[in-house]
Design a protein around this motif. Structure first.
Motif, short mmCIF file in Angstrom:
data_model
loop_
_atom_site.label_atom_id
_atom_site.label_comp_id
_atom_site.label_asym_id
_atom_site.label_seq_id
_atom_site.Cartn_x
_atom_site.Cartn_y
_atom_site.Cartn_z
N GLU A 32 0.82 -1.21 0.00
CA GLU A 32 0.00 0.00 0.00
C GLU A 32 0.86 1.26 0.00
O GLU A 32 0.56 2.23 -0.71
CB GLU A 32 -0.96 0.00 1.19
N ASP A 33 1.94 1.28 0.77
CA ASP A 33 2.83 2.44 0.80
C ASP A 33 3.43 2.71 -0.57
O ASP A 33 3.59 3.86 -0.98
CB ASP A 33 3.95 2.26 1.82
N ASP A 34 3.78 1.64 -1.29
CA ASP A 34 4.35 1.80 -2.63
C ASP A 34 3.30 2.34 -3.61
O ASP A 34 3.62 3.14 -4.49
CB ASP A 34 4.92 0.48 -3.15
N ILE A 35 2.07 1.91 -3.47
CA ILE A 35 0.99 2.42 -4.31
C ILE A 35 0.80 3.91 -4.06
O ILE A 35 0.68 4.71 -5.00
CB ILE A 35 -0.33 1.65 -4.05
N ASP A 40 1.67 9.52 -5.78
CA ASP A 40 2.26 10.84 -5.54
C ASP A 40 3.12 11.28 -6.71
O ASP A 40 3.08 12.44 -7.13
CB ASP A 40 3.10 10.84 -4.25
N VAL A 41 3.92 10.36 -7.26
CA VAL A 41 4.77 10.70 -8.41
C VAL A 41 3.90 11.08 -9.60
O VAL A 41 4.15 12.08 -10.28
CB VAL A 41 5.72 9.53 -8.76
N PHE A 42 2.85 10.31 -9.86
CA PHE A 42 1.96 10.65 -10.96
C PHE A 42 1.27 11.99 -10.71
O PHE A 42 1.04 12.76 -11.64
CB PHE A 42 0.93 9.55 -11.22
#
Length: 133
Positions: A32-35, A40-42
Motif C-alpha cells: 500500500e505504501d508503494d501504491i 504521488d509521483v503521478f
C-alpha cells in the motif's frame, strides 16, 4: 422521519468471476505504501509546469536559471517545483558554488517520461474537460 436505526442497508455480496486471477493479481500487488508513493509521483507529473521542467531535463542537466527561462516560471517557482520533484526522487541536484544543476534522477524517470510523451504524440486524446472555445 426515519431515524438511522430504522434504515436497513442492503448487504453487499461480492461475486468473483475469476477467483484465481483475482488471487494472482492480489499476490503481485505492490504494498500500500508503494501504491501511495507511486500515485504521488503521478500527481507530481500531472502538473504541466513540473512536467515541462522534466521534459527540459531529458536533454541533460540544467541550472535553475536556465530551467526558469525555458518554462517561463520565476526562479522561485522553478526552485519550489524542483524541491518537490527532488523530495520524491524524480530529479537529483548537483551544486556548483551558488548554482544548482538539476537532472533526472535515474533511467526509470527518463523511461516514464519518454513513454508518456510518445503516447501523447501517437494518440488523439479526447479531452472532455477542455472547452472547444
Amino acid at each position: 422521519m426515519k431515524s438511522s436505526a430504522d434504515v436497513q442497508l442492503d448487504s453487499c455480496n461480492i461475486r468473483l468471476v475469476d477467483p484465481e486471477r483475482v488471487a494472482s493479481v492480489n499476490a503481485r500487488m505492490p504494498a500500500e505504501d508503494d501504491i501511495v508513493d507511486t500515485a504521488d509521483v503521478f500527481g507530481l507529473l500531472g502538473d504541466a509546469r513540473r512536467l515541462k521542467l522534466l521534459v527540459a531535463l531529458l536533454d541533460g542537466e540544467l541550472c535553475v536559471c536556465d530551467l526558469a527561462a525555458i518554462t517561463g516560471l520565476s526562479e522561485s517557482a522553478t526552485s519550489h517545483a524542483l524541491r518537490l520533484l527532488r523530495a520524491h526522487r524524480v530529479v537529483a541536484v548537483r551544486r556548483d558554488g551558488r548554482n544548482a544543476f538539476y537532472r533526472l534522477d535515474d533511467a526509470h524517470v527518463r523511461m516514464l517520461l519518454d513513454l508518456a510523451v510518445a503516447h501523447t504524440e501517437h494518440t488523439d486524446a479526447i479531452h472532455p474537460e477542455r472547452s472547444e472555445s
